[in-house]
Design a protein around this motif. Structure first.
Motif, PDB file in Angstrom:
ATOM      1  N   ASP A   4       0.835  -1.208   0.000  1.00 33.67           N
ATOM      2  CA  ASP A   4       0.000   0.000   0.000  1.00 33.67           C
ATOM      3  C   ASP A   4       0.869   1.257   0.000  1.00 33.67           C
ATOM      4  OD1 ASP A   4      -2.374  -1.396  -0.075  1.00 33.67           O
ATOM      5  OD2 ASP A   4      -2.611  -1.410   2.104  1.00 33.67           O
ATOM      6  N   SER A   7       2.327   1.623  -3.415  1.00 27.55           N
ATOM      7  CA  SER A   7       1.275   2.080  -4.310  1.00 27.55           C
ATOM      8  C   SER A   7       1.078   3.590  -4.202  1.00 27.55           C
ATOM      9  CB  SER A   7      -0.037   1.354  -3.994  1.00 27.55           C
ATOM     10  OG  SER A   7      -1.106   1.890  -4.747  1.00 27.55           O
ATOM     11  N   LYS A  38      -0.446  -5.218  -7.820  1.00 26.81           N
ATOM     12  CA  LYS A  38      -0.852  -4.056  -7.023  1.00 26.81           C
ATOM     13  C   LYS A  38      -0.670  -2.771  -7.822  1.00 26.81           C
ATOM     14  CE  LYS A  38      -1.908  -1.856  -3.147  1.00 26.81           C
ATOM     15  NZ  LYS A  38      -3.226  -1.985  -2.503  1.00 26.81           N
TER      16      LYS A  38
END
Length: 209
Positions: A4, A7, A38
């Protein structure tokens, strides 16, 4: 450290920070395929933000540069054990009027890693140029990506031109891109819809197995 976080760094266009994070994730044992998957979703989000005018082209380009840098780091870590099995030839590109090729580039990488021979036509590709390249390459697949709702009809045009030329049965047409769907694929008569880069190679291999 997490996917995350990586990202978000890519979405924000933080190239150097993205590179450092990618190296740390790989060093800690992260799956390179999961990283690419991702980031495919990340760039789909960037495309959505751009389409909604929440961000503008400079931000998209910075995100693209950050992603490209990460892909260059991740690519050597991908396994290529299946490469000996030549799974088919693919012509791939982004349709006319669409300049978003980051997702297409990841699909190309995944296909090559999984044993496909790929000819990349880039972005803003005319429907007839897809067909011309497929004929020259004796391709099995024509892969057309669209990242904007306004360019989706170009995917349909490729299929219509193939029918007009009596070539529809010669190639399997694969579509993808953030605004596309299985419903759209069914509507235009595409052979395959791929929702992400990883499934593209798996589904396409299954079609010619």
């Amino acid at each position: 450290m997490s996917l995350d976080q990586l990202s978000q760094l890519v979405e924000d266009g933080q190239k150097e920070e993205s590179e450092a994070m990618a190296r740390k994730l790989l060093a800690d044992g992260a799956d390179p395929l999961e990283i690419l998957d991702k980031l495919t979703r990340t760039m789909q989000r960037v495309g959505d933000l751009f389409a909604n005018l929440d961000i503008f082209l400079p931000e998209v380009m910075l995100a693209g540069e950050a992603l490209t840098a990460v892909v260059d780091i991740v690519k050597p870590e991908l396994k290529t054990t299946d490469r000996v099995l030549a799974k088919g030839k693919v012509v791939i590109g982004v349709v006319k009027g669409d300049l978003h090729e980051i997702g297409k580039n990841i699909v190309k990488l995944m296909l090559e890693t999984n044993g496909f021979e790929v000819r990349d036509l880039g972005y803003d590709v005319d429907p007839l140029d897809f067909i011309k390249a497929a004929e020259e390459m004796s391709a099995d697949f024509i892969g057309a990506s669209s990242l904007m709702t306004t360019t989706m009809p170009r995917q349909k045009e490729i299929i219509e031109f193939l029918k007009d030329k009596g070539l529809r049965d010669k190639y399997k047409v694969v579509i993808g891109g953030a605004p596309t769907s299985q419903m759209w694929a069914d509507k235009i008569g595409a052979d395959l819809y791929c929702e992400d880069a990883n499934c593209a190679s798996q589904k396409m291999a299954a079609l010619i197995a």
